[in-house]
Design a protein around this motif. Structure first.
Motif, mmCIF file in Angstrom:
data_model
loop_
_atom_site.group_PDB
_atom_site.id
_atom_site.type_symbol
_atom_site.label_atom_id
_atom_site.label_comp_id
_atom_site.label_asym_id
_atom_site.label_seq_id
_atom_site.Cartn_x
_atom_site.Cartn_y
_atom_site.Cartn_z
ATOM 1 N N ARG A 286 0.857 -1.097 -0.170
ATOM 2 C CA ARG A 286 -0.177 -0.012 -0.029
ATOM 3 C C ARG A 286 0.844 1.102 0.010
ATOM 4 N NH1 ARG A 286 -2.118 3.997 -0.788
ATOM 5 N NH2 ARG A 286 -3.895 4.841 0.152
ATOM 6 N N LEU A 287 1.824 1.165 0.900
ATOM 7 C CA LEU A 287 2.955 2.353 0.909
ATOM 8 C C LEU A 287 3.540 2.365 -0.740
ATOM 9 C CD1 LEU A 287 4.353 4.562 2.406
ATOM 10 C CD2 LEU A 287 6.049 2.948 3.225
ATOM 11 N N GLY A 288 3.734 1.415 -1.269
ATOM 12 C CA GLY A 288 4.558 1.597 -2.291
ATOM 13 C C GLY A 288 3.572 2.497 -3.491
ATOM 14 N N LEU A 289 2.381 2.090 -3.582
ATOM 15 C CA LEU A 289 1.325 2.741 -4.339
ATOM 16 C C LEU A 289 1.381 4.245 -3.922
ATOM 17 C CD1 LEU A 289 -0.702 2.319 -6.760
ATOM 18 C CD2 LEU A 289 -2.658 2.324 -4.978
ATOM 19 N N GLU A 290 1.594 4.525 -2.839
ATOM 20 C CA GLU A 290 1.374 5.751 -2.278
ATOM 21 C C GLU A 290 2.736 6.572 -2.542
ATOM 22 O OE1 GLU A 290 1.912 8.133 1.959
ATOM 23 O OE2 GLU A 290 0.902 6.290 1.985
ATOM 24 N N VAL A 291 3.862 5.988 -2.642
ATOM 25 C CA VAL A 291 5.371 6.641 -2.907
ATOM 26 C C VAL A 291 5.182 6.875 -4.455
ATOM 27 C CG1 VAL A 291 7.328 5.913 -3.111
ATOM 28 C CG2 VAL A 291 6.482 5.255 -1.044
ATOM 29 N N ILE A 292 4.844 6.133 -5.325
ATOM 30 C CA ILE A 292 5.024 6.314 -6.677
ATOM 31 C C ILE A 292 3.927 7.207 -7.248
ATOM 32 C CG2 ILE A 292 3.650 4.394 -7.712
ATOM 33 C CD1 ILE A 292 6.833 5.170 -8.942
ATOM 34 N N PHE A 293 2.775 7.495 -6.459
ATOM 35 C CA PHE A 293 1.756 8.422 -6.858
ATOM 36 C C PHE A 293 2.289 9.728 -6.687
ATOM 37 C CE2 PHE A 293 -1.875 5.677 -7.642
ATOM 38 C CZ PHE A 293 -2.653 6.258 -8.574
ATOM 39 N N ALA A 294 3.032 9.688 -5.206
ATOM 40 C CA ALA A 294 3.685 11.209 -4.780
ATOM 41 C C ALA A 294 4.551 11.409 -5.777
ATOM 42 C CB ALA A 294 3.982 10.880 -3.182
ATOM 43 N N ALA A 295 5.425 10.682 -6.081
ATOM 44 C CA ALA A 295 6.640 10.993 -6.962
ATOM 45 C C ALA A 295 6.100 11.590 -8.361
ATOM 46 C CB ALA A 295 7.593 9.662 -7.286
ATOM 47 N N LEU A 296 5.022 11.028 -8.983
ATOM 48 C CA LEU A 296 4.471 11.571 -10.116
ATOM 49 C C LEU A 296 3.781 12.684 -10.102
ATOM 50 C CD1 LEU A 296 3.588 7.997 -11.676
ATOM 51 C CD2 LEU A 296 5.330 9.722 -12.600
ATOM 52 N N ASP A 297 3.648 13.549 -8.975
ATOM 53 C CA ASP A 297 3.148 14.681 -8.555
ATOM 54 C C ASP A 297 3.778 15.618 -9.102
ATOM 55 O OD1 ASP A 297 0.806 13.629 -7.717
ATOM 56 O OD2 ASP A 297 1.514 13.893 -5.313
ATOM 57 N N ASN A 304 9.124 10.142 -17.006
ATOM 58 C CA ASN A 304 9.837 9.027 -16.285
ATOM 59 C C ASN A 304 9.525 7.785 -16.704
ATOM 60 O OD1 ASN A 304 11.288 7.326 -14.302
ATOM 61 N ND2 ASN A 304 12.209 9.037 -13.470
ATOM 62 N N VAL A 305 10.082 6.912 -17.389
ATOM 63 C CA VAL A 305 9.148 5.774 -17.781
ATOM 64 C C VAL A 305 9.386 4.678 -16.810
ATOM 65 C CG1 VAL A 305 9.518 3.804 -19.516
ATOM 66 C CG2 VAL A 305 10.094 6.060 -20.337
ATOM 67 N N LYS A 306 10.310 4.796 -16.089
ATOM 68 C CA LYS A 306 10.290 3.771 -14.821
ATOM 69 C C LYS A 306 9.385 4.059 -14.003
ATOM 70 C CE LYS A 306 15.467 2.517 -15.029
ATOM 71 N NZ LYS A 306 16.691 2.445 -14.222
ATOM 72 N N ALA A 307 9.034 5.323 -13.775
ATOM 73 C CA ALA A 307 8.177 5.490 -12.672
ATOM 74 C C ALA A 307 6.878 5.121 -13.224
ATOM 75 C CB ALA A 307 8.095 7.148 -12.417
ATOM 76 N N TRP A 308 6.322 5.437 -14.681
ATOM 77 C CA TRP A 308 5.061 5.035 -14.865
ATOM 78 C C TRP A 308 4.767 3.521 -15.138
ATOM 79 C CZ3 TRP A 308 1.123 8.171 -15.167
ATOM 80 C CH2 TRP A 308 1.444 9.523 -15.064
ATOM 81 N N SER A 309 6.047 2.843 -15.436
ATOM 82 C CA SER A 309 6.165 1.502 -15.400
ATOM 83 C C SER A 309 5.829 0.822 -14.058
ATOM 84 C CB SER A 309 7.480 0.826 -15.969
ATOM 85 O OG SER A 309 7.496 -0.260 -16.028
ATOM 86 N N CYS A 310 6.476 1.246 -12.994
ATOM 87 C CA CYS A 310 5.913 1.050 -11.553
ATOM 88 C C CYS A 310 4.576 1.380 -11.208
ATOM 89 C CB CYS A 310 6.754 1.691 -10.670
ATOM 90 S SG CYS A 310 8.590 1.208 -10.528
ATOM 91 N N LEU A 311 4.189 2.248 -11.549
ATOM 92 C CA LEU A 311 2.715 2.601 -11.176
ATOM 93 C C LEU A 311 1.663 1.819 -12.124
ATOM 94 C CD1 LEU A 311 0.406 4.291 -9.868
ATOM 95 C CD2 LEU A 311 0.638 6.068 -11.630
ATOM 96 N N ALA A 312 2.009 1.655 -13.473
ATOM 97 C CA ALA A 312 0.899 0.845 -14.372
ATOM 98 C C ALA A 312 1.242 -0.621 -13.791
ATOM 99 C CB ALA A 312 1.890 0.716 -15.792
ATOM 100 N N LYS A 363 1.779 5.154 -19.762
ATOM 101 C CA LYS A 363 0.687 6.286 -19.262
ATOM 102 C C LYS A 363 -0.689 5.896 -19.656
ATOM 103 C CE LYS A 363 1.810 10.417 -19.183
ATOM 104 N NZ LYS A 363 2.135 11.984 -19.825
ATOM 105 N N ALA A 364 -0.689 5.381 -20.894
ATOM 106 C CA ALA A 364 -2.099 5.135 -21.605
ATOM 107 C C ALA A 364 -2.711 3.922 -20.643
ATOM 108 C CB ALA A 364 -1.796 4.596 -22.959
ATOM 109 N N LEU A 365 -1.951 2.860 -20.285
ATOM 110 C CA LEU A 365 -2.512 2.048 -19.362
ATOM 111 C C LEU A 365 -3.130 2.666 -18.080
ATOM 112 C CD1 LEU A 365 -3.152 -0.939 -18.638
ATOM 113 C CD2 LEU A 365 -0.807 -1.246 -17.625
ATOM 114 N N VAL A 366 -2.359 3.516 -17.485
ATOM 115 C CA VAL A 366 -2.779 4.321 -16.223
ATOM 116 C C VAL A 366 -4.041 5.124 -16.420
ATOM 117 C CG1 VAL A 366 -1.918 5.676 -14.288
ATOM 118 C CG2 VAL A 366 -0.477 4.154 -15.223
ATOM 119 N N ALA A 367 -3.918 5.832 -17.516
ATOM 120 C CA ALA A 367 -4.872 6.681 -17.838
ATOM 121 C C ALA A 367 -6.245 6.009 -18.132
ATOM 122 C CB ALA A 367 -4.769 7.543 -19.244
ATOM 123 N N GLY A 368 -6.041 4.863 -18.937
ATOM 124 C CA GLY A 368 -7.019 4.182 -19.204
ATOM 125 C C GLY A 368 -7.988 3.469 -17.917
ATOM 126 N N ILE A 369 -7.215 3.239 -16.803
ATOM 127 C CA ILE A 369 -7.834 2.602 -15.833
ATOM 128 C C ILE A 369 -8.655 3.763 -14.781
ATOM 129 C CG2 ILE A 369 -7.226 1.450 -13.611
ATOM 130 C CD1 ILE A 369 -5.342 -0.293 -15.167
#
Length: 412
Positions: A286-297, A304-312, A363-369
């Protein structure tokens, strides 16, 4: 009258200072030098009894002008700084430090070391005790240059050992530099403050000679001692040391958790997220999801492809399992008003597709969801991917269409 002379002198002095400041801001070094000359001459002609202490202004301004002036030389700069050292004992050590910095910037390592040694031997009655902190800085920078010499000798020794040679003279000299560097570096990092370069060098010395316990103690003190100011780098150095020592993930996560609290946009958040995602504990994932969302703020992470890949990856896992959709919902609720324009506009879809197709896919995967199959970003990228007959984009489109009800649950 005497009062009128004082008033006129004060006005002309203030005007001259204003002209100097303007010339410095405009980077007109020649004009600044002319006005500074006038200012110094006017001070020499001042017969008022008022106390005037312009030495620091002349020193700092003069140094800046000489450093940038096209017709100045290092010889002139050195001469100027030597003159400034005699203007007042209260500033002697500060001027020495400034002089050393300029020498180092000019590559004159030996001259810088010589100046530090002379400054360290300086004594002037009670002023010596008053300037104790400046003296410690002088000693610390001398330790830094001893570390530099140690590092050079170490490299020579390592190169010789690779060729099958041993040089006891080089090794002895290296140990001598180590002893001198270690003493001075250890002293400065005892004082509460930000001592990044000194800590890094001291830890490097300790690690080379296998004193890992001392290195750990130094880094823990630097990171966790409440007397020291909050410093993200302190936690970075501790994490890097723990990683080199192959410490358990629990220790690594603990170090990065504090770094996340201080700087959620730090580049190490990718490592942090990866470790948390691999954890078997739900709280850490749960914290991992919070961390990557916060970074992408942060804007610096937008591409950052790695960041979006982690979130996706994590979002996709949650959607497939249909467990913990509330995690996504909680993160998205505070972002749904501004992330669409910040990350998922049609303009960005076009640019990302043109410049980096891997980024646009994640990004498209994240955006679609998050925004559903009607999202502008998702529609543009999936259409372009299918038109280009790229298999993974066809699969992406099917995945988002199939799980579109998830979007409705997330959006509430």
């Amino acid at each position: 009258s005497s009062n009128e002379h004082k008033l006129n002198f004060r006005k002309s002095k203030e005007a001259c200072l204003s002209f100097i400041q303007d010339a410095l801001l405009q980077k007109e070094w020649k004009r600044a030098a002319e006005f500074l000359t006038c200012y110094i001459e006017s001070l020499e002609k001042d017969y008022s009894r008022e106390h005037i202490g312009p030495s620091e202004m002349i020193w700092r301004t003069g140094a800046e002008i000489l450093w940038h002036h096209s017709q100045s030389s290092m010889k002139e700069f050195n001469c100027f700084m030597e003159q400034m050292k005699t203007l007042g004992v209260k500033r002697y050590l500060k001027v020495c430090l400034e002089h050393v910095f300029h020498l180092l910037c000019n590559g004159q390592i030996d001259e810088a070391y010589q100046n530090l040694s002379l400054a360290e031997s300086w004594r002037f009655g009670e002023q010596t005790a008053i300037q104790d902190k400046e003296m410690k800085l002088i000693q610390a920078y001398r330790g830094l240059l001893d570390y530099y010499s140690w590092s050079k000798q170490k490299n020579i020794l390592l190169e010789n050992s690779e060729d099958g040679f041993s040089d006891s003279a080089v090794e002895q000299e290296m140990h001598g530099y180590f002893r001198k560097a270690a003493v001075n570096l250890k002293e400065i990092i005892k004082i509460p403050g930000v001592w990044d370069i000194f800590v890094k060098c001291y830890v490097d010395l300790l690690e080379f000679y296998g004193d890992h316990n001392e290195a750990r103690q130094v880094l823990n003190e630097y990171a966790y001692n409440s007397k020291f100011p909050a410093n993200p780098n302190a936690h970075v150095y501790l994490y890097q040391f723990l990683k080199r020592q192959r410490e358990p993930k629990k220790s690594l996560i603990s170090a990065l958790k504090i770094l996340h609290d201080i700087v959620p946009s730090h580049e190490l958040m990718i490592d942090f997220n990866t470790m948390l995602q691999k954890s078997k504990k739900r709280k850490k994932r749960r914290l991992g999801l919070e961390v990557i969302f916060a970074a992408l703020d942060y804007a610096g992470w937008k591409e950052n492809v790695k960041a979006w890949s982690c979130l996706a990856r994590q979002v996709k896992q949650i959607v497939i399992s249909e467990k913990h959709l509330d995690w996504i919902k909680q993160e998205w609720n505070s972002r749904k008003d501004w992330w669409p324009a910040f990350h998922f506009s049609r303009y960005l879809a076009k640019r990302n597709w043109r410049e980096n197709k891997s980024l646009s896919y994640e990004k498209a995967l994240v955006a679609g969801i998050l925004l559903g199959k009607g999202c502008k970003y998702f529609k543009y990228v999936s259409h372009q991917g299918c038109k280009a007959q790229l298999k993974r984009f066809r699969m992406l489109k099917k995945f988002v269409n199939r799980h579109n009800p998830v979007y409705l649950r997330i959006s509430g």
